[in-house]
Motif scaffolding. Sequence first.
Motif, PDB file in Angstrom:
ATOM      1  N   ASP A  81       0.846  -1.200   0.000  1.00 12.95           N
ATOM      2  CA  ASP A  81       0.000   0.000   0.000  1.00 12.95           C
ATOM      3  C   ASP A  81       0.881   1.249   0.000  1.00 12.95           C
ATOM      4  O   ASP A  81       2.001   1.240   0.508  1.00 12.95           O
ATOM      5  N   VAL A  82       0.358   2.329  -0.549  1.00 14.05           N
ATOM      6  CA  VAL A  82       1.038   3.624  -0.532  1.00 14.05           C
ATOM      7  C   VAL A  82       0.205   4.550   0.353  1.00 14.05           C
ATOM      8  O   VAL A  82      -1.009   4.625   0.205  1.00 14.05           O
ATOM      9  N   VAL A  83       0.873   5.215   1.305  1.00 17.34           N
ATOM     10  CA  VAL A  83       0.192   6.108   2.236  1.00 17.34           C
ATOM     11  C   VAL A  83       0.802   7.502   2.170  1.00 17.34           C
ATOM     12  O   VAL A  83       1.952   7.676   1.785  1.00 17.34           O
ATOM     13  N   ARG A  84       0.002   8.490   2.561  1.00 16.61           N
ATOM     14  CA  ARG A  84       0.463   9.883   2.647  1.00 16.61           C
ATOM     15  C   ARG A  84       0.629  10.206   4.127  1.00 16.61           C
ATOM     16  O   ARG A  84      -0.273   9.966   4.919  1.00 16.61           O
ATOM     17  N   TRP A 110       4.715   7.211   0.930  1.00 18.99           N
ATOM     18  CA  TRP A 110       5.534   6.094   1.399  1.00 18.99           C
ATOM     19  C   TRP A 110       4.866   4.787   1.021  1.00 18.99           C
ATOM     20  O   TRP A 110       3.651   4.663   1.094  1.00 18.99           O
ATOM     21  N   GLU A 111       5.672   3.784   0.653  1.00 17.99           N
ATOM     22  CA  GLU A 111       5.165   2.441   0.358  1.00 17.99           C
ATOM     23  C   GLU A 111       5.437   1.545   1.566  1.00 17.99           C
ATOM     24  O   GLU A 111       6.534   1.552   2.122  1.00 17.99           O
ATOM     25  N   ILE A 112       4.446   0.760   1.973  1.00 17.62           N
ATOM     26  CA  ILE A 112       4.579  -0.120   3.121  1.00 17.62           C
ATOM     27  C   ILE A 112       5.241  -1.427   2.680  1.00 17.62           C
ATOM     28  O   ILE A 112       4.793  -2.065   1.729  1.00 17.62           O
ATOM     29  N   LYS A 115      -4.650   6.619   2.931  1.00 18.52           N
ATOM     30  CA  LYS A 115      -4.159   5.545   2.082  1.00 18.52           C
ATOM     31  C   LYS A 115      -4.489   5.927   0.648  1.00 18.52           C
ATOM     32  O   LYS A 115      -5.618   6.276   0.335  1.00 18.52           O
ATOM     33  N   LEU A 116      -3.477   5.875  -0.222  1.00 18.79           N
ATOM     34  CA  LEU A 116      -3.687   6.289  -1.612  1.00 18.79           C
ATOM     35  C   LEU A 116      -4.073   5.123  -2.490  1.00 18.79           C
ATOM     36  O   LEU A 116      -3.878   3.995  -2.200  1.00 18.79           O
TER      37      LEU A 116
END
Length: 60
Positions: free
Chosen positions: A10-13, A25-27, A59-60
Motif C-alpha cells: 500500500d502507498v500512504v500519505r 511512502w510504500e509499506i 491511504k492512496l
Amino acid sequence: MEKIQIEIGDVVRMKKPHPCGSHEWEITRVGMDIGLICKGCGHFVMMPRVKFNRMVREKL
C-alpha cells in the motif's frame, strides 16, 4: 481518527514530508513496527505502529 487498514504494498500519505520533499511512502513490513520506503528517494525506515497511526493521513 479511525485506524487505516494497511497491507504490504500500500502507498500512504504522511503528515510531514521526508527531507527529499515527498509525502508518499510504500509499506514493506507490517507488524509491531511498520517498514516504509520513501517514494521520492527510496530511503527505508522502520516506525513503531503507534507512531505510524499518529503520522498517517490517508491511504492512496
